[in-house]
Motif scaffolding. Structure first.
Motif, PDB file in Angstrom:
ATOM      1  N   ASP A 127       0.833  -1.209   0.000  1.00 56.28           N
ATOM      2  CA  ASP A 127       0.000   0.000   0.000  1.00 56.28           C
ATOM      3  C   ASP A 127       0.870   1.263   0.000  1.00 56.28           C
ATOM      4  O   ASP A 127       0.523   2.269  -0.637  1.00 56.28           O
ATOM      5  CB  ASP A 127      -0.922   0.011   1.213  1.00 56.28           C
ATOM      6  CG  ASP A 127      -2.068  -0.986   1.095  1.00 56.28           C
ATOM      7  OD1 ASP A 127      -2.315  -1.456  -0.035  1.00 56.28           O
ATOM      8  OD2 ASP A 127      -2.696  -1.296   2.120  1.00 56.28           O
ATOM      9  N   GLU A 131       0.688   4.078  -2.796  1.00 53.60           N
ATOM     10  CA  GLU A 131       0.462   5.478  -2.421  1.00 53.60           C
ATOM     11  C   GLU A 131       1.543   6.370  -3.025  1.00 53.60           C
ATOM     12  O   GLU A 131       1.273   7.493  -3.472  1.00 53.60           O
ATOM     13  CB  GLU A 131       0.458   5.608  -0.895  1.00 53.60           C
ATOM     14  CG  GLU A 131       0.055   6.993  -0.393  1.00 53.60           C
ATOM     15  CD  GLU A 131       0.009   7.063   1.119  1.00 53.60           C
ATOM     16  OE1 GLU A 131      -0.100   8.189   1.651  1.00 53.60           O
ATOM     17  OE2 GLU A 131       0.090   6.007   1.779  1.00 53.60           O
ATOM     18  N   GLU A 134       0.673   6.790  -6.650  1.00 49.16           N
ATOM     19  CA  GLU A 134      -0.489   7.678  -6.797  1.00 49.16           C
ATOM     20  C   GLU A 134      -0.097   9.145  -6.599  1.00 49.16           C
ATOM     21  O   GLU A 134      -0.743  10.043  -7.139  1.00 49.16           O
ATOM     22  CB  GLU A 134      -1.568   7.295  -5.790  1.00 49.16           C
ATOM     23  CG  GLU A 134      -2.280   5.990  -6.128  1.00 49.16           C
ATOM     24  CD  GLU A 134      -3.222   5.544  -5.015  1.00 49.16           C
ATOM     25  OE1 GLU A 134      -3.383   6.325  -4.051  1.00 49.16           O
ATOM     26  OE2 GLU A 134      -3.782   4.439  -5.112  1.00 49.16           O
TER      27      GLU A 134
END
Length: 639
Positions: A127, A131, A134
């Motif tokens: 994750d 992130e 992103e």
């Protein structure tokens, strides 16, 4: 490899050649144990070699090649170690990061070199990488994960399990029979072993690429200095991004066939260590302090007879060890007392904490407290100090088992030369010294001079060849009266107290020295519970008058060890710990002095303007990543 039939120099070995040698000559011996769901799973050298080669073949299929990097993110896992070896065999950069690394820190790594893939421990680390992508970070087209829990429903291009990567690699190896040997023999001693980073105490961390020749030279130097032998049992629990972990858990383990034991989780290290009972153990001073506190707390909670026996034998053993450190001999009956103490007290304690088989125990990174050091020596654990840096592959000097002095770090290891320049800086030369900071020619030119590494540490050599390290050359400071001091030297001695976790000494250009300290919440919290001192939070506990009395003792002890002009006059106990997420210390807990001085400028001013207290609003970064404030009025306390 240590083998009479091998003519090649130890330092001319490569990761692939050593892996192949261990698999062919010692294939049935255990290379790795990893605890999973309460069960230790064993991997032989033959099995380990096959998996690493398959991993290398799979990584090459997804674009890993020389000049590219693969990020390693997570706590210690067997597959992450295997991935690092595979990456190096391809001539690419294995780049481990601390599990708690922030997005900004990871972005910095992406700006240094093209990171084409990542090997992540679990969903949390996956994750974090997602992130990062992103947020606009380019690269990391492929993410390989070890633990599948929570990732079954992720539909993301480039995301694959470790098992799938091995399948890809195995298929590739089966398609080309000669490819296995080609991968094993591909890398050269000058090729990269690991891409690490400096601590970043004065700015952004600098990239440090250690070659395979560097790391195996350091491993040989450590062996020749008596730090470890062949076939040691070790526990892989130190951060994978720290050079000390790589030097022992990877380089020395390959060269001398260690069995590497990987604990289930960081929270189970103590229990897992007891089950394994390693023969070699390296820990930071803070870890040794915490274990000592646990032992002492356990004894205070035991029966009256056990407490009496503990103090009877322990007090005598500590007195004996103190005499030895001061060059004095003991009485005629000491061996008998030692034998009885081992049977009744010392042996059971060592067994309880997994130290019953320890042959070599080390501490490094910073100075260790005298009480802690003497305690373990008295317990029968020949604890020693060592000195090293990432730039020299971790190992440069260490104490020998029977030549220990509290103020030194021992003699240079075989294969390492030491000299002190006119400014008092320690210079080192060895095959284990890196070639320079990655893509930073100016910083490299400052660090390297005619083959010598400028350590940035101030120190001196005693007549007997023992090296004394005082602190960073850049941190040599002067009071207004011209008194020379190294704040880190004084800070470390404050931290000898189990109740002080961090400290920042202030006084450059001023008439007196003062300090800001952060209490150790676990140690002070336990003391408060035992002594009936109420508190509701760290902020509350740190300001209690009863806790201030504990801190006073630490300050008075330090003041007895320094000259009068350098005695600490006042201090403040801060309402929060220094935190790497707040930028106040590095991931290896080194003080970012400039940040601390700027952030606590009001506190520093109050330490010198006669104030009785100061109001502080301190930044706190919570586990969720949210940033808050701790506000508190802090008493200015006189030493």
């Amino acid at each position: 490899m240590v083998d009479g039939t091998k003519k090649q120099s130890l330092t001319d070995n490569t990761i692939g050649a050593l892996l192949m040698l261990n698999a062919s000559k010692h294939g049935s011996e255990i290379a790795l144990r990893e605890k999973e769901r309460g069960i230790w799973k064993e991997t032989t050298w033959a099995e380990y070699a096959e998996e690493v080669v398959a991993c290398a073949a799979g990584l090459e299929k997804i674009g890993v090649k020389p000049g590219k990097a693969v990020l390693i993110l997570g706590d210690n896992r067997a597959r992450l170690y295997g991935g690092m070896l595979a990456i190096s065999m391809l001539g690419a950069f294995a780049m481990p990061a601390y599990p708690g690394a922030t997005l900004d820190e990871l972005k910095h790594f992406l700006g240094e070199v093209e990171i084409v893939a990542a090997i992540a421990e679990d969903q949390e680390q996956v994750d974090k990488i997602l992130e990062l992508k992103e947020a606009g970070a380019k690269g990391i087209d492929h993410i390989i994960y070890d633990e599948a829990r929570g990732l079954g429903f992720y539909e993301i291009d480039g995301l694959m399990s470790w098992d799938h990567l091995i399948e890809v690699g195995t298929h590739d190896l089966n398609e080309a029979p000669g490819r296995r040997d080609e991968i094993l023999h591909r890398s050269k001693p000058e090729d990269p072993a690991i891409f690490l980073h400096s601590s970043g105490t004065t700015g952004k961390p600098k990239g440090i690429v250690l070659s395979q020749k560097n790391v195996f030279a350091a491993a040989k130097n450590g062996h020749d200095a008596g730090a470890y032998g062949e076939a040691e049992e070790i526990l892989a629990y130190l951060p994978m991004a720290w050079v000390g972990d790589y030097a022992i858990t990877v380089a020395a383990a390959l060269l001398y066939r260690f069995t590497v034991n990987v604990p289930e989780r960081q929270e189970t290290v103590v229990r897992d260590m007891r089950e394994i009972a390693p023969t070699f153990y390296l820990a930071a001073p803070r870890s040794w302090d915490q274990m000592l506190t646990t032992i002492q707390v356990g004894m205070e909670d035991s029966t009256r007879l056990k407490k009496w026996l503990y103090h009877f034998f322990m007090d005598r053993a500590i007195a004996s060890e103190t005499r030895k450190l001061n060059g004095k001999s003991g009485g005629a009956l000491e061996p008998l007392g030692r034998l009885l103490g081992e049977l009744l007290v010392f042996g059971p304690i060592k067994d309880q904490f997994g130290m019953s088989r320890l042959k070599n125990a080390f501490t490094g990174g910073e100075a260790i407290g005298e009480d802690t050091f003497v305690f373990y020596r008295a317990l029968g654990i020949k604890l020693r100090q060592f000195y090293g840096q990432t730039e020299i592959s971790a190992i440069s000097a260490m104490q020998s088992p029977n030549e220990v002095r509290l103020h030194t770090v021992g003699k240079p290891a075989p294969g390492v030369e030491v000299k002190i320049d006119d400014s008092g800086e320690i210079l080192l030369r060895s095959d284990s010294v890196f070639a320079g900071y990655y893509n930073k020619p100016e910083a490299s030119a400052e660090a390297l001079e005619d083959g010598w590494l400028r350590t940035g540490d101030a120190g001196y050599l005693e007549e007997n060849g023992q090296l004394v390290v005082l602190g960073r050359v850049s941190e040599v400071m002067y009071t207004a009266g011209g008194e020379r001091y190294v704040p880190n030297y004084i800070e470390n001695r404050l931290k000898f107290s189990p109740y002080i976790k961090d400290a920042a000494v202030v006084g450059a250009g001023l008439d007196e020295l003062t300090a800001m300290v952060c209490v150790d919440f676990e140690a002070v919290g336990h003391w408060a519970e035992v002594n009936g001192v109420p508190y509701v939070s760290y902020s509350d506990l740190s300001q209690r008058d009863e806790v201030a009395a504990l801190l006073h003792e630490a300050f008075q002890r330090v003041n007895k060890a320094v000259t009068e002009p350098l005695r600490l006059q006042r201090f403040v106990s801060l309402p929060k710990e220094f935190d790497p997420d707040d930028g106040e210390i590095t991931r290896t807990r080194k003080l970012r002095r400039k940040v601390v001085q700027e952030r606590y400028a009001d506190v520093i001013a109050a330490l010198y303007d006669g104030s009785k207290e100061v109001h502080v609003s301190a930044q706190v970064t919570y586990e969720t990543g949210e940033v808050g404030k701790v506000e508190r009025s802090l008493p200015i306390r006189e030493v």
